[in-house]
Design a protein around this motif. Structure first.
Motif, mmCIF file in Angstrom:
data_model
loop_
_atom_site.group_PDB
_atom_site.id
_atom_site.type_symbol
_atom_site.label_atom_id
_atom_site.label_comp_id
_atom_site.label_asym_id
_atom_site.label_seq_id
_atom_site.Cartn_x
_atom_site.Cartn_y
_atom_site.Cartn_z
ATOM 1 N N ARG A 1 4.388 10.659 6.681
ATOM 2 C CA ARG A 1 3.176 9.996 6.174
ATOM 3 C C ARG A 1 3.334 8.470 6.187
ATOM 4 N N TRP A 2 4.562 8.012 5.981
ATOM 5 C CA TRP A 2 4.840 6.569 6.038
ATOM 6 C C TRP A 2 4.522 6.011 7.431
ATOM 7 N N THR A 3 4.928 6.728 8.476
ATOM 8 C CA THR A 3 4.634 6.265 9.839
ATOM 9 C C THR A 3 3.133 6.327 10.121
ATOM 10 N N GLN A 4 2.467 7.347 9.588
ATOM 11 C CA GLN A 4 1.019 7.458 9.774
ATOM 12 C C GLN A 4 0.289 6.325 9.050
ATOM 13 N N LYS A 5 0.839 5.905 7.920
ATOM 14 C CA LYS A 5 0.267 4.788 7.172
ATOM 15 C C LYS A 5 0.324 3.507 7.999
ATOM 16 N N LEU A 6 1.325 3.439 8.897
ATOM 17 C CA LEU A 6 1.486 2.270 9.763
ATOM 18 C C LEU A 6 0.610 2.350 11.009
ATOM 19 N N GLY A 7 -0.099 3.473 11.174
ATOM 20 C CA GLY A 7 -1.021 3.603 12.296
ATOM 21 C C GLY A 7 -0.525 4.458 13.449
ATOM 22 N N TYR A 8 0.619 5.141 13.262
ATOM 23 C CA TYR A 8 1.158 5.993 14.327
ATOM 24 C C TYR A 8 0.721 7.435 14.100
ATOM 25 N N THR A 9 0.680 8.208 15.179
ATOM 26 C CA THR A 9 0.264 9.611 15.059
ATOM 27 C C THR A 9 1.310 10.444 14.332
ATOM 28 N N GLY A 10 2.538 9.997 14.354
ATOM 29 C CA GLY A 10 3.618 10.719 13.702
ATOM 30 C C GLY A 10 4.934 9.998 13.871
ATOM 31 N N TYR A 11 5.988 10.631 13.400
ATOM 32 C CA TYR A 11 7.307 10.002 13.406
ATOM 33 C C TYR A 11 7.833 9.788 14.814
ATOM 34 N N ALA A 12 7.575 10.732 15.719
ATOM 35 C CA ALA A 12 8.104 10.621 17.084
ATOM 36 C C ALA A 12 7.556 9.384 17.787
ATOM 37 N N GLU B 1 0.808 -1.218 0.000
ATOM 38 C CA GLU B 1 0.000 0.000 0.000
ATOM 39 C C GLU B 1 0.844 1.273 0.000
ATOM 40 N N PHE B 2 2.163 1.139 0.127
ATOM 41 C CA PHE B 2 3.036 2.307 0.179
ATOM 42 C C PHE B 2 3.182 2.928 -1.208
ATOM 43 N N SER B 3 3.382 4.253 -1.217
ATOM 44 C CA SER B 3 3.765 4.934 -2.452
ATOM 45 C C SER B 3 5.220 4.564 -2.765
ATOM 46 N N SER B 4 5.689 4.963 -3.937
ATOM 47 C CA SER B 4 7.067 4.627 -4.316
ATOM 48 C C SER B 4 8.067 5.235 -3.334
ATOM 49 N N GLY B 5 7.794 6.457 -2.871
ATOM 50 C CA GLY B 5 8.682 7.096 -1.896
ATOM 51 C C GLY B 5 8.636 6.397 -0.550
ATOM 52 N N GLN B 6 7.424 6.000 -0.143
ATOM 53 C CA GLN B 6 7.271 5.314 1.143
ATOM 54 C C GLN B 6 7.942 3.944 1.112
ATOM 55 N N LYS B 7 7.955 3.292 -0.047
ATOM 56 C CA LYS B 7 8.636 2.001 -0.166
ATOM 57 C C LYS B 7 10.139 2.156 0.057
ATOM 58 N N LYS B 8 10.689 3.282 -0.340
ATOM 59 C CA LYS B 8 12.119 3.541 -0.096
ATOM 60 C C LYS B 8 12.397 3.621 1.406
ATOM 61 N N VAL B 9 11.473 4.261 2.125
ATOM 62 C CA VAL B 9 11.614 4.347 3.584
ATOM 63 C C VAL B 9 11.485 2.961 4.197
ATOM 64 N N GLY B 10 10.506 2.187 3.711
ATOM 65 C CA GLY B 10 10.317 0.831 4.214
ATOM 66 C C GLY B 10 11.537 -0.042 3.968
ATOM 67 N N ASP B 11 12.136 0.082 2.785
ATOM 68 C CA ASP B 11 13.338 -0.694 2.466
ATOM 69 C C ASP B 11 14.482 -0.342 3.421
ATOM 70 N N LEU B 12 14.622 0.949 3.726
ATOM 71 C CA LEU B 12 15.668 1.365 4.658
ATOM 72 C C LEU B 12 15.402 0.809 6.048
ATOM 73 N N PHE B 13 14.138 0.787 6.446
ATOM 74 C CA PHE B 13 13.795 0.250 7.766
ATOM 75 C C PHE B 13 14.158 -1.231 7.869
ATOM 76 N N PHE B 14 13.879 -2.001 6.799
ATOM 77 C CA PHE B 14 14.239 -3.419 6.813
ATOM 78 C C PHE B 14 15.752 -3.611 6.955
ATOM 79 N N LYS B 15 16.515 -2.737 6.274
ATOM 80 C CA LYS B 15 17.977 -2.886 6.275
ATOM 81 C C LYS B 15 18.612 -2.311 7.538
ATOM 82 N N GLU B 16 18.150 -1.129 7.967
ATOM 83 C CA GLU B 16 18.799 -0.424 9.075
ATOM 84 C C GLU B 16 17.764 0.179 10.036
ATOM 85 N N PRO B 17 17.049 -0.644 10.784
ATOM 86 C CA PRO B 17 16.050 -0.103 11.715
ATOM 87 C C PRO B 17 16.654 0.841 12.748
#
Length: 280
Positions: free
Chosen positions: A54-65, A14-30
């Motif tokens: 927006r990526w964190t909000q897509k995961l159900g969090y109020t924000g990045y913090a 469900e991620f946009s192309s930009g959000q997928k880049k963030v997700g890929d980084l999270f998998f590699k370097e949480p």
């Protein structure tokens, strides 16, 4: 941590192309996302800061913090579980050094089992809200108190170390008022000096956070918030390993909560370092 990785993996289509880049980084370097700002994460994968949020909000969090706090907690839990699994059974021919290090590992494991995150978060909130912060302690605790005070002042720019052998101590007491905060390190042996300081602080309307080793600590009578952590003692030498671990957690939570302010203050110091050519 595995449940969080699964959550990101399930949401990935469900991620946009930009959000997928963030997700890929999270998998590699949480760990990079755990301790870097949304802006720094965006720069790393060439997307905007708002895309990361927006990526964190897509995961159900109020924000990045909020997301970052969860990642930090899960990474810490994962590491401590591994450390706990690696604690060896007592062995007769184990070296003296190994025994000492095992004692320190055990003290951190005990901290993991006893510390309550909601209490820690209340302490972080109070640190963030304070008009002025004063750090004090028994003279045995001076080193660790000074280290923590120095970091808080570097990060938030409104912290002072209190020590009763200086004339400045009485000036600090006279200026203390409602809205101020005293953070006190009160580990054995308990001194009258630090208790008198806390009594004076409360009489002037300041709040008090106490870090101590026991529910029997005399400082608890003046505390608004208490964090209890054991100090390991061998050969009459106190080991503050678990205290350092707790303080580092507080510092990281403060950083997440006050990221913009901390980064701005750190940037000012870095500019002076570069101007004076301090480091090799």
């Amino acid at each position: 941590m595995q449940d969080l990785l699964r959550s990101v993996s399930n949401s990935y289509p469900e991620f946009s192309s930009g959000q997928k880049k963030v997700g890929d980084l999270f998998f590699k370097e949480p760990i990079f996302l755990a301790f870097s700002s949304a802006l720094e994460v965006g720069r790393r994968v060439n997307v905007s800061e708002s895309t990361v949020i927006r990526w964190t909000q897509k995961l159900g969090y109020t924000g990045y913090a909020e997301f970052q706090q969860v990642v930090q907690r899960k990474l810490a839990e994962e590491r401590l579980e591994k450390a706990e699994q690696k604690i060896p059974e007592p062995v007769a021919d184990q070296s003296f050094l190994e025994n000492l290090l095992d004692a320190d590992i055990s003290s951190i494991v005990k901290l993991k089992k006893t510390i309550k995150e909601d209490q820690l978060l209340k302490v972080v909130d109070r640190i963030s809200q304070a008009d002025r912060i004063y750090v004090t302690g028994n003279f045995f605790d001076y080193g660790i108190a000074h280290w923590f005070s120095n970091w808080l002042n570097l990060a938030l720019d409104h912290t002072e170390m209190m020590y009763s052998s200086t004339g400045e101590y009485y000036t600090q007491l006279s200026k203390m008022a409602k809205g101020d905060l005293v953070i006190a390190f009160v580990f054995p042996r308990y001194s009258r000096m630090v208790i008198d300081t806390l009594k004076s602080a409360k009489s002037r309307g300041a709040d008090v956070i106490v870090l101590t080793d026991s529910a029997d600590s005399p400082a608890l009578a003046y505390a608004d918030h208490v964090l209890t952590v054991s100090v390991n003692t061998n050969l009459n030498i106190d080991s503050y390993t678990s205290v350092h671990a707790l303080l580092t957690s507080i510092m990281r939570f403060v950083y997440v909560k006050e990221q913009a302010k901390v980064n701005a203050n750190l940037a000012k110091v870095e500019a002076v370092y570069k101007e004076r050519n301090i480091f090799m």
